[in-house]
Enzyme design. Structure first.
Site, PDB file in Angstrom:
ATOM      1  N   LEU A  37       0.873  -1.160   0.000  1.00 41.97           N
ATOM      2  CA  LEU A  37       0.000   0.000   0.000  1.00 41.97           C
ATOM      3  C   LEU A  37       0.914   1.214   0.000  1.00 41.97           C
ATOM      4  O   LEU A  37       1.850   1.293   0.809  1.00 41.97           O
ATOM      5  CB  LEU A  37      -0.891  -0.016   1.249  1.00 41.97           C
ATOM      6  N   ASP A  38       0.697   2.149  -0.922  1.00 40.44           N
ATOM      7  CA  ASP A  38       1.582   3.311  -1.067  1.00 40.44           C
ATOM      8  C   ASP A  38       1.854   3.971   0.277  1.00 40.44           C
ATOM      9  O   ASP A  38       0.952   4.065   1.124  1.00 40.44           O
ATOM     10  CB  ASP A  38       0.958   4.343  -2.004  1.00 40.44           C
ATOM     11  N   PRO A  39       3.084   4.464   0.504  1.00 43.10           N
ATOM     12  CA  PRO A  39       3.421   5.103   1.785  1.00 43.10           C
ATOM     13  C   PRO A  39       2.451   6.219   2.181  1.00 43.10           C
ATOM     14  O   PRO A  39       2.103   6.361   3.361  1.00 43.10           O
ATOM     15  CB  PRO A  39       4.828   5.656   1.541  1.00 43.10           C
ATOM     16  N   GLY A  40       1.999   7.008   1.223  1.00 41.42           N
ATOM     17  CA  GLY A  40       1.098   8.112   1.542  1.00 41.42           C
ATOM     18  C   GLY A  40      -0.337   7.693   1.780  1.00 41.42           C
ATOM     19  O   GLY A  40      -1.149   8.484   2.263  1.00 41.42           O
ATOM     20  N   ALA A  41      -0.660   6.439   1.443  1.00 44.09           N
ATOM     21  CA  ALA A  41      -2.031   5.944   1.586  1.00 44.09           C
ATOM     22  C   ALA A  41      -2.250   5.358   2.976  1.00 44.09           C
ATOM     23  O   ALA A  41      -1.308   4.989   3.676  1.00 44.09           O
ATOM     24  CB  ALA A  41      -2.323   4.891   0.529  1.00 44.09           C
TER      25      ALA A  41
END
Length: 290
Positions: A37-41
């Site tokens: 899962l994307d770091p910013g998500a």
């Protein structure tokens, strides 16, 4: 300690960061995530522990649900707000209406072809795309087919729109936001992403990192079989030795199963033993969990 944690990943951490956190807090080494899962998500990130790591491949195959925010008027090299924006000033987005967005979203339903962002984990000749992009190397990201089971507009207030997406594994929501903008003749990027579901795990049943400790683990650890979305097969105890030794067994009453179908198997009354397959009324264990 064997099972699955349904973790609510906070923004700012990578999936690997969460795995490292679980290893430290639970003092165990055998830990694995079920898809990045994307770091910013933020959102649902199932983490497998102990023998639970044997089912990672089944969890990664399952569908996902996301809520994302798309912002119109600009775009970035990463297709989200964390990249470098292409335009110094936002482009005009005043022509976009709620009706136009709803109409274009219909184009994304079903089996579609999308191009992942250049800043993605896809491998190009053995190297991650984001590594090549950071080095300034030019390359082409291969297109991929994904399935959008449903996509709907939740709210609309220019320059932003909130969208709910149910999709197959491998879908890049950032690409959907970019492509939606292109379909409306206006640049766009993903400004927020929340994963609300993956397989049987949803956000309502997730736990925050502060709740993960040895004192609380029995209250939050799901059994291994919960994460496997397959039909159940209950086998009479008289076959247990053969099955546990990897031998195929012939069973009656398998008309409700398709030939070649994978199932999660139990020794009656309720002992989960692993995943196997059925072919011509014969069951064989493929992955033993006990």
């Amino acid at each position: 300690m064997n099972g699955i944690l349904n973790i609510l990943k906070p923004p700012g951490m990578t999936s690997h960061d969460v795995v490292s956190f679980v290893r430290r807090n639970l003092r165990t080494k055998k830990v694995g995530h079920t898809g990045t899962l994307d770091p910013g998500a933020a959102g649902v990130l199932p983490i497998c522990i102990g023998k639970g790591t044997k089912i990672v491949e089944y969890l990664t195959e399952q569908g996902k649900e996301y809520i994302c925010e798309v912002t119109f008027g600009n775009e970035s090299d990463t297709c989200d707000k964390y990249g470098t924006f292409i335009y110094e000033e936002d482009k005009d987005y005043s022509h976009i209406t709620k009706e136009m967005v709803n109409e274009k979203l219909e184009l994304f339903k079903g089996r579609i072809t999308q191009t992942p962002p250049i800043y993605s984990a896809i491998k190009i000749n053995g190297q991650r795309a984001y590594d090549l992009a950071r080095q300034g190397i030019e390359f082409e990201v291969p297109k991929r087919e994904v399935t959008i089971y449903n996509i709907e507009l939740l709210s609309f207030n220019l320059p932003k729109a909130q969208i709910k997406i149910n999709c197959s594994k491998g879908t890049y929501v950032r690409s959907i936001c970019r492509d939606l903008g292109n379909s409306l003749n206006c640049p766009a990027y993903m400004s927020f992403l929340l994963r609300t579901k993956t397989g049987p795990f949803d956000i309502d049943g997730s736990v925050i990192l502060d709740d993960i400790n040895l004192e609380n683990i029995d209250n939050i650890l799901y059994p291994i079989n919960y994460g496997i979305s397959m039909k159940e097969l209950f086998i009479d105890d008289k076959f247990s030795d053969k099955v546990l030794n990897g031998n195929p067994i012939k069973l009656d009453g398998l008309s409700g199963y398709k030939d070649g179908e994978k199932v999660k198997a139990f020794i009656k009354p309720s002992t989960f033993i692993g995943v196997g397959h059925i072919k011509s009324n014969i069951f064989k264990i493929d992955k033993l969990m006990v």
